[in-house]
Design a protein around this motif. Structure first.
Motif, PDB file in Angstrom:
ATOM      1  N   LEU A 192       0.817  -1.206   0.000  1.00  0.00           N
ATOM      2  CA  LEU A 192       0.000   0.000   0.000  1.00  0.00           C
ATOM      3  C   LEU A 192       0.846   1.248   0.000  1.00  0.00           C
ATOM      4  CD1 LEU A 192      -3.020   0.259   0.245  1.00  0.00           C
ATOM      5  CD2 LEU A 192      -2.726   0.760   2.586  1.00  0.00           C
ATOM      6  N   PHE A 193       1.858   1.263   0.842  1.00  0.00           N
ATOM      7  CA  PHE A 193       2.614   2.496   1.009  1.00  0.00           C
ATOM      8  C   PHE A 193       3.959   2.394   0.317  1.00  0.00           C
ATOM      9  CE2 PHE A 193      -0.167   4.840   3.443  1.00  0.00           C
ATOM     10  CZ  PHE A 193      -0.837   3.987   4.272  1.00  0.00           C
ATOM     11  N   TRP A 194       3.979   1.765  -0.868  1.00  0.00           N
ATOM     12  CA  TRP A 194       5.249   1.628  -1.553  1.00  0.00           C
ATOM     13  C   TRP A 194       5.847   2.990  -1.874  1.00  0.00           C
ATOM     14  CZ3 TRP A 194       6.971   3.163  -6.349  1.00  0.00           C
ATOM     15  CH2 TRP A 194       8.230   2.671  -6.693  1.00  0.00           C
ATOM     16  N   GLY A 195       4.981   3.950  -2.262  1.00  0.00           N
ATOM     17  CA  GLY A 195       5.496   5.275  -2.604  1.00  0.00           C
ATOM     18  C   GLY A 195       6.214   5.913  -1.429  1.00  0.00           C
ATOM     19  N   PHE A 196       5.659   5.689  -0.228  1.00  0.00           N
ATOM     20  CA  PHE A 196       6.275   6.238   0.959  1.00  0.00           C
ATOM     21  C   PHE A 196       7.605   5.627   1.273  1.00  0.00           C
ATOM     22  CE2 PHE A 196       3.033   8.779   2.399  1.00  0.00           C
ATOM     23  CZ  PHE A 196       3.631   9.539   3.356  1.00  0.00           C
TER      24      PHE A 196
END
Lengths: 351, 119, 118
Positions: free
Chosen positions: C74-78
């Protein structure tokens, strides 16, 4: 309060709500059309006529409303409605056209910050409920973008409220007090630079709120085939389209109310109705200029960023920039309070 | 100086327990170390509740000549220490049952061979 | 009765105000308006045909377990953009309780020194 007063205010609120909803939707679509025309001319083509978004909405209303078989139907149909409802309800708390807000002492800036999250959240929930992997990836990117841009936005709002509270304004988060005490009139030279920095940061936060290039990787047409909106069609897509238009008006009005709340009618000294007309026209021109600088110019100039570049951009450089703006405002307060304007000019070597 | 011996004992117990938890790899030895730390803390709690030259705070058959209540030591830390000992027993039972499950799953009790975060 | 009034009245913080009941009434009104507006649209579609399959750019659709996008992505961008912090933190978390107790003792020692020197 007796019954007649309550019913009068209730009638005023009902008529005002319907009027503002129509105003928001009409001008949202109109400015969307102007934005497309101007960006087309900047790219060397002619572009669609200005009435094109209206035709788009009417066309979308006649298409079929397909609910995919992997989707959760009630969330899928409810999410666009909730987004549009929240966006229109923000319009009631903003000072539009130089008038005080419709519900002026019942909502403040913190409420607007919270209500601005709901349209993006409705898109995220709609994307997750679509049942398609493209939509899931788009919804994840939208969530990461939301978390990223809230940080500089919060710092900007708090800086402005802090500066106003030092001037002795009561109810610093209420928009009617912010409009009546413009921030430029109480700032020295360093504070002026600080506020310019905050204005630039807010103009860069706006494309991320509205999902425009360079920050529109949730709705990337070329990468993930439409992202969040891949399974939406027909009247649900028309609701999301209208939400985008109204949210543009909301963000531009917020920038105008925070940074440029000046009216033109005291300069001319007219009576009541011509003053209203001039105020509304001046407000529309200001909103057009803000949309030009924050949406159109940035949209045609740069390419799309990846999602980790977006998170990095908002969390490291823009947060530091807004903190620099906050520090400039703080210095300005101590310098002006301790030394006064003449000493500042002497220190800067201007006298 | 002689009245400081309980405090020195507390320090020694806690340090021995901490050494065992940090530097030993077998899980059972870590549990024993935690129990030693618990004993040290209970001893500390009782030692704080002592007044100089006082008797046990029981009203029946007091030695003659005791001033009541200034000649008795504090009773509340003693009650709280009993509670703490019982809590220590419950935690020890839970730790040992978890170690039985870990041994069944991994086949070893060495803390370096039990995996860390595996995705 | 006064508690009911504070519940239904305008909530005043020190520096702003908010009235939730009025917002709920206004939101219900706007919901009605948008519902009527949405009713002008077309609500029919052809169920059970090719229309309702998901759009995968022509790729074949596998069963649901293989197509599922996991929550841990889910938070790969982060995590990708703040990799330089997360790598250091990931290496510090070994899963071994001796290391955690060692960190605890070191931080307590530093705190005792700081408090003792002030």
């Amino acid at each position: 309060m007796d019954f007649i007063e309550i019913s009068q205010t209730a009638l005023l609120i009902i008529i005002g709500t319907v009027g503002l909803a129509l105003f928001g939707m009409f001008f949202g679509l109109l400015y969307k059309g102007i934005d497309r025309k101007l960006s087309a001319h900047m790219q060397g083509r002619i572009g669609p006529p200005i009435r094109q978004p209206f035709r788009d909405v009417i066309k979308l209303f006649t298409k079929e409303n397909i609910v995919p078989e992997n989707a959760v139907p009630w969330i899928f149909n409810m999410a666009p409605l909730i987004g549009l409802v929240a966006t229109i309800s923000i319009l009631l708390y903003l000072p539009l056209g130089g008038f005080p807000p419709l519900l002026s002492n019942m909502g403040d800036l913190i409420l607007i910050l919270y209500l601005l999250i709901i349209p993006s959240l409705a898109m995220v929930i709609g994307g997750f409920a679509s049942g398609s992997p493209y939509a899931t990836v788009g919804a994840q990117r939208e969530m990461a973008t939301m978390i990223a841009y809230e940080f500089p936005l919060a710092i900007i709002i708090i800086s402005i409220a802090w500066k106003l509270s030092l001037e002795g304004v009561t109810n610093v988060f209420a928009l009617s007090s912010i409009v009546s005490a413009p921030i430029w009139s109480s700032a020295g030279p360093i504070g002026f630079i600080g506020f310019i920095i905050l204005l630039i940061t807010l103009i860069i936060v706006t494309p991320a709120e509205l999902s425009k290039i360079p920050f529109d990787s949730p709705e990337a047409e070329t990468e993930i085939a439409g992202g969040i909106l891949v399974e939406y069609s027909g009247r649900n897509l028309a609701m999301f389209y209208l939400t985008d238009g109204v949210k543009t008006i909301v963000m531009a009005s917020l920038i105008v109310a925070l940074f440029f709340p000046y009216n033109l009618s005291p300069l001319f000294g007219f009576g009541s109705y011509p003053a209203f007309a001039i105020d509304i026209l001046f407000y529309l021109v200001k909103v057009l200029l803000v949309i030009l600088f924050s949406v159109t110019l940035i949209r045609v100039a740069v390419a799309r960023l990846k999602i980790d570049q977006i998170v990095y951009t908002y969390w490291v450089p823009l947060t530091l920039l807004s903190l620099v703006g906050l520090i400039c405002i703080m210095w300005d307060q101590t310098i002006m309070a301790n030394f006064g304007l003449n000493t500042v000019f002497e220190m800067l070597g201007l006298i | 100086m002689i009245f400081n011996i309980p405090f020195i004992a507390v320090t020694a117990l806690v340090l021995i327990g901490l050494y065992t938890v940090i530097f030993r790899r077998n899980l059972i030895k870590m549990v024993i170390g935690i129990t030693i730390i618990q004993s040290g803390v209970n001893l500390f709690l009782i030692t704080l509740g002592y007044r100089e030259n006082s008797v046990a705070p029981i009203f029946t058959s007091l030695p003659p000549g005791t001033i009541v209540p200034e000649g008795m030591s504090f009773p509340v830390p003693q009650a709280l220490t009993l509670t703490s000992i019982v809590i220590g027993v419950a935690v020890l039972a839970l730790m040992l049952s978890l170690i039985i499950h870990i041994y069944r799953h991994y086949g070893t009790l060495d803390s370096k061979e039990i995996g860390g975060n595996e995705e | 009765m006064s508690m009911l009034e504070t519940l239904l009245g305008t909530f005043q913080t020190g520096s702003g105000f908010w009235n939730p009941i009025v917002w709920i009434i206004v939101a219900a009104l706007v919901f009605l308006i948008t519902y009527i507006l949405r009713g002008f649209g077309n609500k029919k579609y052809k169920k059970g045909t090719e229309q309702v399959k998901s759009f995968l750019s022509g790729n074949p659709e596998y069963e649901k377990e293989k197509m599922h996008v996991k929550g841990s992505n889910l938070f790969w961008g982060f995590t990708e953009s703040l990799k330089w912090i997360f790598d250091i933190l990931h290496k510090m978390h070994t899963g071994n309780i001796s290391d955690y107790v060692l960190w605890f003792v070191i931080v307590m020692a530093v705190l005792f020194l700081l408090v003792g020197l002030m």
